[in-house]
Design a protein around this motif. Structure first.
Motif, PDB file in Angstrom:
ATOM      1  N   LEU A 118      18.537 -61.482  52.030  1.00 16.85           N
ATOM      2  CA  LEU A 118      17.748 -61.874  50.862  1.00 16.85           C
ATOM      3  C   LEU A 118      18.510 -61.653  49.562  1.00 16.85           C
ATOM      4  O   LEU A 118      18.378 -62.443  48.618  1.00 16.85           O
ATOM      5  N   ASN A 152      12.094 -60.916  45.608  1.00 18.59           N
ATOM      6  CA  ASN A 152      11.413 -61.115  46.886  1.00 18.59           C
ATOM      7  C   ASN A 152      10.917 -59.778  47.422  1.00 18.59           C
ATOM      8  O   ASN A 152      11.345 -58.713  46.958  1.00 18.59           O
ATOM      9  N   ARG A 168      16.225 -63.502  41.074  1.00 17.44           N
ATOM     10  CA  ARG A 168      15.285 -63.747  42.179  1.00 17.44           C
ATOM     11  C   ARG A 168      14.626 -62.430  42.583  1.00 17.44           C
ATOM     12  O   ARG A 168      15.290 -61.401  42.687  1.00 17.44           O
ATOM     13  N   ALA A 219       9.280 -64.843  47.617  1.00 21.47           N
ATOM     14  CA  ALA A 219       8.823 -64.868  49.006  1.00 21.47           C
ATOM     15  C   ALA A 219       8.511 -63.462  49.506  1.00 21.47           C
ATOM     16  O   ALA A 219       8.977 -62.470  48.950  1.00 21.47           O
ATOM     17  N   SER A 257      17.884 -69.980  47.341  1.00 19.03           N
ATOM     18  CA  SER A 257      16.640 -70.715  47.096  1.00 19.03           C
ATOM     19  C   SER A 257      15.416 -69.968  47.594  1.00 19.03           C
ATOM     20  O   SER A 257      14.312 -70.521  47.623  1.00 19.03           O
ATOM     21  N   THR A 258      15.591 -68.720  47.983  1.00 18.45           N
ATOM     22  CA  THR A 258      14.463 -67.900  48.417  1.00 18.45           C
ATOM     23  C   THR A 258      14.049 -67.032  47.247  1.00 18.45           C
ATOM     24  O   THR A 258      14.766 -66.107  46.853  1.00 18.45           O
ATOM     25  N   SER A 290      20.928 -66.817  50.187  1.00 18.61           N
ATOM     26  CA  SER A 290      19.475 -67.016  50.090  1.00 18.61           C
ATOM     27  C   SER A 290      19.083 -67.454  48.683  1.00 18.61           C
ATOM     28  O   SER A 290      18.001 -67.124  48.196  1.00 18.61           O
ATOM     29  N   LEU A 327       8.826 -61.607  53.140  1.00 19.13           N
ATOM     30  CA  LEU A 327       9.309 -61.725  54.513  1.00 19.13           C
ATOM     31  C   LEU A 327       8.732 -60.598  55.358  1.00 19.13           C
ATOM     32  O   LEU A 327       8.970 -59.425  55.078  1.00 19.13           O
TER      33      LEU A 327
END
Length: 264
Positions: free
Chosen positions: A241, A179, A177, A252, A248-249, A246, A254
């Motif tokens: 994060l 972010n 992931r 993104a 499913s983040t 988190s 923030l």
């Protein structure tokens, strides 16, 4: 809340002060092993942090940092690309498109974009080998809000936000992931050091540094909270994060800006 970070291995860049120091301290408190990359080791850096003294303007530095993490802990689960801001020899804030030459723009992109790209490039194969990971890149509200002040910095951060989303699109299905967090003005040494942003702004508006920090800057930037952001507030968001909590983040951005950005 248990962030489920105990035993995980993290790299934090720009770890010796400001947001990076707060992130390093927070992750260690949560039980993570942290490899802290910065030019120098400050007294505030926790003893448990494994410090790697590097200049991320050196193209070889990211691979060195990742190799140290693997050497020390055998894996890499988390990468926080926090290092950024003015590269050596550049003072921020500065204003005006015509006042920055090619060298200034190139240095700004080298530090705020290309060093991050190299860190990600070095980290991804190790994360894939370990089954995945989480990357957080520290961008800025400047990436979303064009201005005549720090134009080169904002452009570099805009590119960083784009790259972050694109890398997440490619590697998210493989368990990595990516972010970003976009802080507004954060009360770090970037503001408070002698000759820092507070002093520069004070000279621009005919005020003093303390008034700039407590009143002028919050009013000028229309901060809803009426104050600059605390580094720990950004660190807390980053810790969440990178946590499995988190999961499913992904892709993104923030914003942690004290209400600076007003648009939808």
């Amino acid at each position: 809340m248990d962030l489920q970070l105990a035993g995980r291995v993290a790299i934090v860049t720009g770890a010796s002060k400001g947001i990076g120091l707060a992130v390093t301290t927070t992750l260690i408190e949560e039980g993570a092993h942290v490899v802290a990359a910065s030019r120098t080791r400050t007294p505030e850096l926790p003893d448990k942090a494994v410090h790697v003294p590097v200049d991320l303007m050196d193209p070889q530095a990211p691979a060195e940092v990742v190799a140290r993490a693997v050497e020390e802990f055998g894996r890499l689960d988390i990468l926080v690309n926090n290092a950024g801001g003015p590269p050596p020899g550049v003072t921020l804030p500065h204003a005006g498109f015509m006042n920055s030459d090619d060298a200034t723009w190139q240095a700004m992109f080298e530090f705020n974009l290309f060093s991050v790209i190299r860190m990600i490039r070095s980290a991804v194969p190790v994360m894939l080998e370990g089954g995945g990971g989480s990357i957080v890149n520290v961008s800025s509200v400047s990436a979303r809000q064009p201005a005549v002040v720090n134009m080169d910095y904002g452009a570099a951060k805009s590119a960083l936000t784009y790259v972050s989303k694109a890398v997440d699109e490619e590697y998210g299905p493989q368990g990595i992931r990516v972010n970003t967090v976009s802080p507004g003005p954060v009360l770090t040494p970037w503001w408070t050091d002698e000759g820092g942003a507070a002093d520069v702004f004070a000279g621009m508006v005919g005020s003093d540094r303390d008034s700039v920090i407590t009143q002028v800057a919050p009013e000028m930037m229309k901060l809803t909270t009426g104050r600059l952001v605390a580094p720990q507030e950004v660190a807390d968001a980053i810790a969440l994060l990178v946590s499995p909590r988190s999961g499913s983040t992904a892709g993104a951005d923030l914003v942690i800006d004290g209400g600076c950005l007003k648009e939808l």
